[in-house]
Every structure is written in C-alpha cells, then in structure tokens.
Design a protein around this motif. Structure first.
Motif, PDB file in Angstrom:
ATOM      1  N   ASP A 204      49.204  22.340  27.843  1.00 17.64           N
ATOM      2  CA  ASP A 204      49.058  22.835  26.122  1.00 17.64           C
ATOM      3  C   ASP A 204      48.833  23.706  25.652  1.00 17.64           C
ATOM      4  N   ALA A 205      47.986  24.541  26.934  1.00 13.96           N
ATOM      5  CA  ALA A 205      47.853  26.170  26.241  1.00 13.96           C
ATOM      6  C   ALA A 205      47.362  27.097  27.243  1.00 13.96           C
ATOM      7  N   ALA A 206      47.465  28.532  27.462  1.00 16.65           N
ATOM      8  CA  ALA A 206      47.205  29.496  28.001  1.00 16.65           C
ATOM      9  C   ALA A 206      45.572  30.334  28.103  1.00 16.65           C
ATOM     10  N   THR A 207      45.070  29.291  29.013  1.00 21.07           N
ATOM     11  CA  THR A 207      43.506  29.598  28.808  1.00 21.07           C
ATOM     12  C   THR A 207      42.894  30.503  30.318  1.00 21.07           C
ATOM     13  N   LEU A 208      43.184  32.223  29.544  1.00 20.11           N
ATOM     14  CA  LEU A 208      42.828  33.041  30.566  1.00 20.11           C
ATOM     15  C   LEU A 208      42.214  33.752  30.072  1.00 20.11           C
ATOM     16  N   LEU A 209      41.584  34.573  30.838  1.00 22.44           N
ATOM     17  CA  LEU A 209      40.520  35.464  30.862  1.00 22.44           C
ATOM     18  C   LEU A 209      41.346  36.805  31.638  1.00 22.44           C
ATOM     19  N   ALA A 210      40.922  38.234  30.931  1.00 18.01           N
ATOM     20  CA  ALA A 210      41.478  39.354  31.581  1.00 18.01           C
ATOM     21  C   ALA A 210      40.007  40.029  31.932  1.00 18.01           C
ATOM     22  N   VAL A 211      40.066  40.441  33.484  1.00 19.60           N
ATOM     23  CA  VAL A 211      38.835  40.862  34.039  1.00 19.60           C
ATOM     24  C   VAL A 211      38.915  42.596  34.492  1.00 19.60           C
ATOM     25  N   ASP A 212      38.087  43.160  33.657  1.00 18.26           N
ATOM     26  CA  ASP A 212      38.579  44.395  34.612  1.00 18.26           C
ATOM     27  C   ASP A 212      37.328  44.650  35.352  1.00 18.26           C
ATOM     28  N   GLY A 213      36.988  46.153  35.888  1.00 20.27           N
ATOM     29  CA  GLY A 213      36.914  46.110  37.268  1.00 20.27           C
ATOM     30  C   GLY A 213      35.112  46.596  37.335  1.00 20.27           C
ATOM     31  N   ASN A 214      35.042  46.450  36.017  1.00 17.48           N
ATOM     32  CA  ASN A 214      33.943  46.269  35.965  1.00 17.48           C
ATOM     33  C   ASN A 214      32.886  44.804  36.186  1.00 17.48           C
ATOM     34  N   ASP A 215      34.108  43.561  36.215  1.00 15.54           N
ATOM     35  CA  ASP A 215      33.678  42.400  35.936  1.00 15.54           C
ATOM     36  C   ASP A 215      33.516  42.490  35.059  1.00 15.54           C
TER      37      ASP A 215
ATOM     38  N   VAL B 152      35.018  40.630  30.800  1.00 19.99           N
ATOM     39  CA  VAL B 152      36.011  40.097  30.874  1.00 19.99           C
ATOM     40  C   VAL B 152      36.507  41.315  29.050  1.00 19.99           C
ATOM     41  N   VAL B 153      37.524  41.814  29.132  1.00 21.28           N
ATOM     42  CA  VAL B 153      37.934  42.510  27.926  1.00 21.28           C
ATOM     43  C   VAL B 153      38.710  41.880  26.777  1.00 21.28           C
ATOM     44  N   GLY B 154      39.700  40.773  27.324  1.00 18.54           N
ATOM     45  CA  GLY B 154      40.456  40.078  26.846  1.00 18.54           C
ATOM     46  C   GLY B 154      40.999  38.174  27.472  1.00 18.54           C
ATOM     47  N   ALA B 155      41.097  37.841  25.951  1.00 18.54           N
ATOM     48  CA  ALA B 155      40.996  36.286  26.114  1.00 18.54           C
ATOM     49  C   ALA B 155      42.274  35.758  25.653  1.00 18.54           C
ATOM     50  N   THR B 156      42.933  34.861  26.055  1.00 18.37           N
ATOM     51  CA  THR B 156      43.730  33.979  24.774  1.00 18.37           C
ATOM     52  C   THR B 156      43.136  33.459  24.167  1.00 18.37           C
ATOM     53  N   ARG B 157      44.138  32.986  22.693  1.00 21.84           N
ATOM     54  CA  ARG B 157      43.721  31.686  22.255  1.00 21.84           C
ATOM     55  C   ARG B 157      42.851  30.775  22.604  1.00 21.84           C
ATOM     56  N   ALA B 158      43.148  29.803  23.850  1.00 25.25           N
ATOM     57  CA  ALA B 158      42.311  28.631  24.021  1.00 25.25           C
ATOM     58  C   ALA B 158      40.772  29.152  25.343  1.00 25.25           C
ATOM     59  N   ALA B 159      41.395  30.043  25.793  1.00 25.89           N
ATOM     60  CA  ALA B 159      40.242  30.922  25.628  1.00 25.89           C
ATOM     61  C   ALA B 159      39.185  31.486  25.441  1.00 25.89           C
ATOM     62  N   ARG B 160      39.274  31.829  24.237  1.00 24.54           N
ATOM     63  CA  ARG B 160      38.550  32.145  23.163  1.00 24.54           C
ATOM     64  C   ARG B 160      37.604  31.372  22.541  1.00 24.54           C
ATOM     65  N   ALA B 161      38.478  30.062  22.040  1.00 27.80           N
ATOM     66  CA  ALA B 161      37.828  28.783  21.665  1.00 27.80           C
ATOM     67  C   ALA B 161      36.916  27.752  22.625  1.00 27.80           C
ATOM     68  N   LEU B 162      37.809  27.945  23.990  1.00 27.04           N
ATOM     69  CA  LEU B 162      36.685  27.765  25.364  1.00 27.04           C
ATOM     70  C   LEU B 162      35.239  27.936  25.185  1.00 27.04           C
ATOM     71  N   PHE B 163      35.721  29.483  25.457  1.00 27.36           N
ATOM     72  CA  PHE B 163      34.172  29.986  25.127  1.00 27.36           C
ATOM     73  C   PHE B 163      33.321  30.541  24.142  1.00 27.36           C
ATOM     74  N   GLY B 164      34.099  29.987  22.850  1.00 24.46           N
ATOM     75  CA  GLY B 164      32.930  30.623  21.434  1.00 24.46           C
ATOM     76  C   GLY B 164      33.096  31.574  20.946  1.00 24.46           C
ATOM     77  N   MET B 165      34.094  32.609  21.857  1.00 23.11           N
ATOM     78  CA  MET B 165      34.547  34.013  21.350  1.00 23.11           C
ATOM     79  C   MET B 165      35.775  33.792  19.725  1.00 23.11           C
ATOM     80  N   ALA B 166      35.616  35.498  19.300  1.00 23.79           N
ATOM     81  CA  ALA B 166      36.144  35.223  17.838  1.00 23.79           C
ATOM     82  C   ALA B 166      37.701  34.768  18.455  1.00 23.79           C
ATOM     83  N   GLY B 167      38.374  34.159  17.342  1.00 24.13           N
ATOM     84  CA  GLY B 167      40.004  33.690  17.159  1.00 24.13           C
ATOM     85  C   GLY B 167      40.516  35.027  17.540  1.00 24.13           C
TER      86      GLY B 167
END
Length: 318
Positions: A223-234, A236-251
C-alpha cells in the motif's frame, strides 16, 4: 403520517451526538463539517471554482508531478472510463488540477463541480472523497449518502492520498461516479485500483525528483512506496514517506544525508569502504581473466600487496 427524515436531518442528528462521531469516521467528518467549518448540509451554492490564471499557476508549481502522473491517469481511466467514472487529480488543497472525463459525461460532471479548478476541500464541501481523503490522510470511499452536502448524495467518490518526494502530502487521486446503480462492493474493487495507481504516481514522482540517484526499494508494503534515493557516495539523500517511517527519519522536509549501509545494515559487518575495495579487486581480477599479477598492475599495487588484500577481503586465487 410523519415525513421520512431528510439527508440533512440525518447529518445534523449525527453531529449532535458525540457518541456517533466517536463510533463512525463518516459521522466524525460530518461533525467537523458543522462544528469546524461552519457548513450546513442543505446548502445549495455551486462548488467554488478557481479562475483559469490561478489554476494555471497551481499547475505550473506542480509541473513535474502532473507530468509523471498523466500516463498513469490515462491507464486508470482506460479501466474505468467506459463505466461512467471520472478520474481526477488534485493538489494538497483539494483543487482539481487534471481530469479524465468522457465527452458525453463532461457537462454532467461539470454541473456537479467535478472538473478542473474546482475546490473539493473538506472545508469547502464538507465530507467528500477528495477533501476527507486529504484531511484524514487515508484511502476513503464516500458513497452517496455518506456525503455531507445533500446536493452531493448522488455521487460515489473513491480516493487515495499521494505523498511527494519530501514526505508531505501532495494531492489526492479520485475516481467519481454519479450512477444510481453504483454499489459499495463495486466501489471496493475500484478502490484497490485507485490505491495502486496512487502508489505508482508517488513512485514515479520520487524517481523523477532524484534522478540520477540510485533508487532502492526498502520494503514490500503493497500500500505504500518504500523507496530510498542513494547518491554516488552511498549516502541516502531522499526517502518516501513510508521509508521515512520505516527508518525513523523526519516525516517531512529535507533529510540529513546518512550512509546507506547504516540504514540497510552490513553484510557480515563489512564496512562500506571494504565492500568498495572488494568490488574494485573483483573487477580487476575479472578484467585480467584471473591473472593476479595483471590485476595488481591495473590497481597500481604490487603482486604481494594484492595477495594480502585478497586474503583480508576473504578472496582466494580461484
């Protein structure tokens, strides 16, 4: 013989009962419509509609979102359009930005206010698919008499929220029908497709926002897109709402970059640098056809040094 209670009577009776509002999400929305937004269910005013210039400005601000959503709206409309449904896409305020409606149904839907530029916020229209979806930030089915305003009770509205790349809600996807024979069971079938399309739009918008970062699917929530954006330096520079919740990031909002390995875990406690070194050695060996001396020359190190590195990294000559 006493008259049957009208829709307005039912709504007002429910809003006067605190226990009804506590038991029912629809009654809670009706209660907000009266107590918070100051609406009455028998209002007959026309839906508010933005001037074209104001609508154009809103569309320009969400150009990328609308661009990636368009082919997915087309696909959804291809599934439901022949059954008399309209497909609408709104911004976070409930203003319709894009639509898919058959030519034969356009006049009818515009008469109901289901058209580009119309404001379907809960503050303006009371309980309705778009506004209540955005207010409660969840999938909703507002079927006919569930609507707050009496003039909207011929409609069935099926909605899912869409979240932007920053984790904040960006809009709602709506499928609406005014067919008298519309059933709640059929609405539930359409709801699953609406949710799937909303997720596809959210994923496409996220990928477009973080081009050319590597996109990692970090979960299997249907039901939710759980995606992380990872740059060339490995990082994580972006995360969907579901991924933020999964990994305890800012909402919502920008993220503080974090190593992907810290979020996703390490294999056998191998560091990111060790994985990178191992990958470099394996590539050199592959290019050299397994010849260690040739691989060492490619890496700019001595043969003995490469052997020591291979041993430390758990690699052997085979």
């Amino acid at each position: 013989m006493p008259r049957a209670p009208s829709h307005a009577d039912k709504v007002l009776q429910a809003t006067q009962s605190s226990s009804a509002a506590a038991r029912s999400q629809i009654a809670a929305s009706w209660h907000r419509s009266v107590q918070k937004h100051g609406l009455t269910p028998d209002e007959h005013r026309a839906p508010e509609r933005l001037e074209q210039s104001a609508l154009n400005q809103r569309r320009a601000e969400l150009e990328q979102f609308l661009s990636v959503a368009a082919p997915r709206l087309d696909a959804l409309y291809a599934l439901v359009g022949l059954s008399g449904f309209a497909v609408l896409l709104t911004d976070s305020d409930g203003v319709v930005l894009d639509q898919r409606i058959s030519d034969a149904d356009t006049a009818a839907f515009e008469g109901w206010g289901l058209c580009a530029g119309a404001n379907w916020s809960e503050e303006r229209e009371g309980t309705n698919g778009i506004g209540t979806c955005l207010t409660e930030r969840r999938r909703v089915i507002i079927h006919q008499g569930d609507h707050f305003l009496s003039r909207n009770t011929d409609m069935s509205c099926i909605d899912a929220p869409i979240y932007g790349a920053d984790g904040a809600i960006i809009g709602a996807l709506d499928v609406s029908s005014a067919r008298a024979d519309q059933t709640e069971a059929f609405n539930r079938l359409i709801s699953a497709q609406v949710a799937q399309t909303a997720r596809a739009i959210e994923e496409a918008n996220f990928r477009s926002t973080y081009t050319p970062a590597r996109i990692i699917a970090a979960g299997n929530d249907s039901d939710a897109a759980t995606l992380l954006a990872v740059d060339g330096n490995d990082l994580v520079v972006g995360a969907t709402r579901a991924a933020r919740a999964l990994f305890g990031m800012a909402g919502t909002g920008p993220l503080t970059a974090r190593p992907a390995a810290d979020l996703l875990g390490r294999d056998d406690e191998v560091t990111g640098f060790e994985r990178a070194e191992r990958a470099a050695v394996l590539r050199a060996l592959a290019r050299a056809g397994g010849n260690v001396s040739q691989a060492a020359r490619q890496l700019g190190v001595g043969r003995a040094t490469l052997y020591r590195r291979m041993k430390r990294l758990g690699l052997d000559e085979t």
